[in-house]
Write a protein that holds these residues in place. Structure first.
Motif, short mmCIF file in Angstrom:
data_model
loop_
_atom_site.label_atom_id
_atom_site.label_comp_id
_atom_site.label_asym_id
_atom_site.label_seq_id
_atom_site.Cartn_x
_atom_site.Cartn_y
_atom_site.Cartn_z
N ALA A 117 4.01 -1.22 4.76
CA ALA A 117 4.89 -1.41 5.91
C ALA A 117 6.34 -1.50 5.44
O ALA A 117 7.26 -0.94 6.07
CB ALA A 117 4.50 -2.66 6.69
N GLY A 118 6.55 -2.19 4.32
CA GLY A 118 7.90 -2.30 3.76
C GLY A 118 8.45 -0.97 3.32
O GLY A 118 9.65 -0.68 3.51
N ASP A 142 10.28 -10.59 2.97
CA ASP A 142 11.17 -9.50 2.58
C ASP A 142 10.95 -8.27 3.46
O ASP A 142 11.90 -7.63 3.91
CB ASP A 142 10.98 -9.13 1.11
CG ASP A 142 11.69 -10.07 0.17
OD1 ASP A 142 12.37 -11.01 0.64
OD2 ASP A 142 11.57 -9.87 -1.05
N VAL A 143 9.69 -7.94 3.70
CA VAL A 143 9.37 -6.78 4.53
C VAL A 143 9.88 -7.01 5.96
O VAL A 143 10.47 -6.11 6.56
CB VAL A 143 7.86 -6.48 4.49
CG1 VAL A 143 7.46 -5.47 5.58
CG2 VAL A 143 7.48 -5.95 3.11
N ALA A 144 9.69 -8.21 6.47
CA ALA A 144 10.19 -8.52 7.81
C ALA A 144 11.71 -8.37 7.87
O ALA A 144 12.25 -7.83 8.85
CB ALA A 144 9.77 -9.93 8.22
N ALA A 146 9.59 0.77 6.34
CA ALA A 146 10.86 0.18 6.80
C ALA A 146 12.03 0.65 5.93
O ALA A 146 13.11 0.93 6.46
CB ALA A 146 10.77 -1.34 6.81
N LEU A 147 11.81 0.74 4.63
CA LEU A 147 12.86 1.24 3.75
C LEU A 147 13.24 2.67 4.14
O LEU A 147 14.42 3.04 4.13
CB LEU A 147 12.41 1.20 2.28
CG LEU A 147 12.40 -0.17 1.63
CD1 LEU A 147 11.65 -0.10 0.29
CD2 LEU A 147 13.81 -0.70 1.43
N GLY A 148 12.25 3.46 4.47
CA GLY A 148 12.50 4.83 4.92
C GLY A 148 13.34 4.86 6.19
O GLY A 148 14.21 5.72 6.35
#
Length: 143
Positions: free
Chosen positions: A51-52, A132-134, A55-57
């Protein structure tokens, strides 16, 4: 707990974390952790990192590293040594970077190190990854 229920709870934990509902996110992670073995928890960390990576993408758009090329995400500390005294934060940053770059060996080594640490540090490491992902998702939503 079966794989589908685990996946639903991972999604729930991420959604709560992105919405800023830390207690609900923690409850979902705790439920997963209590019903999971080490292998399942590695999968949970990979799902969160996946998921992270997504999100980075979203954040980097066309500038994001392209799979199958020599492009890669690079971890850069804005304050040198900032993670030295915070192993869970270091785990989260390094695990997400390794996962985003497709470096399975490093992901496994980092998870193994977190698993062999104290129970509190292990739990804090998984929570730091989720946080961090959130944060990256919130950044993506703000754009």
């Amino acid at each position: 707990m079966d794989q589908e229920k685990t996946g639903d709870l991972v999604f729930e934990a991420i959604a709560h974390a992105v919405a800023g509902n830390a207690s609900e996110a923690a409850t979902a992670l705790m439920t997963i952790g209590q019903a999971s073995d080490d292998n399942r928890m590695y999968g949970v960390c990979c799902a969160i990192a996946s998921a992270g990576t997504h999100a980075l993408g979203l954040v980097y758009g066309d500038r994001a590293p392209k799979p199958g090329t020599s492009d890669m995400y690079v971890l850069q500390e804005l304050v040198p040594g900032a993670t030295v005294d915070d192993p869970p934060k270091a785990f989260a940053m390094r695990f997400l970077t390794a996962y985003a770059n497709g470096d399975t060996e490093t992901c496994l080594a980092l998870f193994d190190a977190a698993l062999r640490s104290s129970d509190d540090e292990y739990v804090s490491s998984v929570c730091a990854l989720l946080a961090d992902v959130a944060g990256i998702y919130r950044l993506a939503l703000d754009r």
